[in-house]
Design an enzyme around this catalytic site. Sequence first.
Site, mmCIF file in Angstrom:
data_model
loop_
_atom_site.group_PDB
_atom_site.id
_atom_site.type_symbol
_atom_site.label_atom_id
_atom_site.label_comp_id
_atom_site.label_asym_id
_atom_site.label_seq_id
_atom_site.Cartn_x
_atom_site.Cartn_y
_atom_site.Cartn_z
ATOM 1 N N GLU A 95 35.604 82.813 79.926
ATOM 2 C CA GLU A 95 36.393 82.252 78.555
ATOM 3 C C GLU A 95 35.317 82.021 77.448
ATOM 4 O OE1 GLU A 95 38.984 81.665 76.292
ATOM 5 O OE2 GLU A 95 39.995 81.643 78.252
ATOM 6 N N VAL B 258 33.886 84.139 74.467
ATOM 7 C CA VAL B 258 34.701 84.773 73.316
ATOM 8 C C VAL B 258 34.936 83.655 72.365
ATOM 9 C CG1 VAL B 258 36.818 85.796 72.345
ATOM 10 C CG2 VAL B 258 35.786 86.465 74.617
ATOM 11 N N GLY C 90 34.326 79.916 72.305
ATOM 12 C CA GLY C 90 33.947 78.839 72.520
ATOM 13 C C GLY C 90 34.823 77.748 73.028
ATOM 14 N N LYS D 116 33.093 89.987 71.054
ATOM 15 C CA LYS D 116 34.105 89.250 71.425
ATOM 16 C C LYS D 116 35.358 89.921 71.366
ATOM 17 C CE LYS D 116 31.406 85.263 69.764
ATOM 18 N NZ LYS D 116 31.324 84.277 68.803
#
Length: 325
Positions: free
Chosen positions: A121, A124, A126, A197
Site C-alpha cells: 500500500e 502508491v 502514502g 504509482k
Amino acid sequence: MNEHKKIGLFGFGTVGQGFYENLKKHPQLAASIDKVCVKRIDLPRIGHELYFTDDPNELLLDPALDIIIELIDDAEAAKQYVHTALRNGKCVISANKKMIAESLKQIDQWHNQFETTFLYEAAVGGGIPIVHTVDGFLRDQEVLKIRGILNGSSNYILTQMQLHQWSFEKALNDAQMKGFAERNPTLDISGVDASYKLSILAYHAFGEVFSMSSFSSESIENITKETIKKAKSQGKKIKPVATIERTEKGIVCTVKPEAVGPDDELYSIDFENNAISVETLISGKHIAAGKGAGSLPTGSAVLEDLKRLLSSYSYQVSKAIKTVA
C-alpha cells in the site's frame, strides 16, 4: 488470541523510522520488530533497543521471523529480498514503488505462486489507502478512470511557484530544503515517479501489466511564470496530474501538468498533499485525499498493511494478466 509475529525490517531511514514510531503507538498489535538490516551498522542510533545487522541473510534465513518489511531505496536489492522472503515462507510488505512497478509481471506470478502474502500500500499513495480500495471495494465495479495527484514533491513545487511567483529552481530548492524533494529530484519532476504509482494502480484496477514505455510523461520543469500567470488569469491552477483511462482505443496512461479550475476535485489539493479519484461504472466517482509523502504518513500505510497481514488479508488480483506494450 493471535500468535505474536516477529518482524524483520530492511531499512531504517525516513519511512522505516516512521513505521517504527507508528508501531510503538499500537502495543495491542501481536507483532514486534525483532531485527533490522541496514547498510551502515556503524551509525549511532539513539532512542531504541532494536537489534541491527548489515547481513540480509540474518533476516531472510531466520526461521523465527514471520514477516519481512522492505523499506530501502535500492530497487534491485529490494526485489531480491522480497522474492527470497516469499520463497522462504515469510509474508512481505514493501514501499518500493520502482521495484514493484518494474516487476509487476513477476509479482503477479508471486501472488499466485506463494502461499504467503505480499502487500505494498505504501508504494502508491502514502497515507491514502488507494491500493486496498481499488483491489477490494471497487474491484467488481469496473473501473473506468483513475486520475489524481500522485507526487507530493511536484505538487509542492507548483504550489509554491503559484503562491509566491517563484521560479521553478527556487521552488525546487525550497522543496529540497524542507525534505519534500530528493537531492536528485529527476524521478519526481519528470513524472516517472507518478508513472510507477499509476502502473501499480492499473494492475489492480484492470488486471493488466503496462510497459513503462506506454506511459506519456511530461516534466513540470517546463512550467514557467508565464504559464502560471496565464492559468491564473483564467481562474485556474497548474497541477501534476496522472491519469489512466479506458477509452475506445484502449487504456491510455498520461502524467503531465494540467491547468484545472475550481470545479475540479484536484484544484484545492496543494503543497505535498495527494488526491486520487476513481471513476467506476456502477457507483460513480470516489475521491480520496491526504498526505502523500513523509515518514509518518507512509509509515502509517506500512502499519495498515501489517494489520491486514495479521488478519489474513491478501490482494484479490487473480485473473490472468495481459501485458500491454
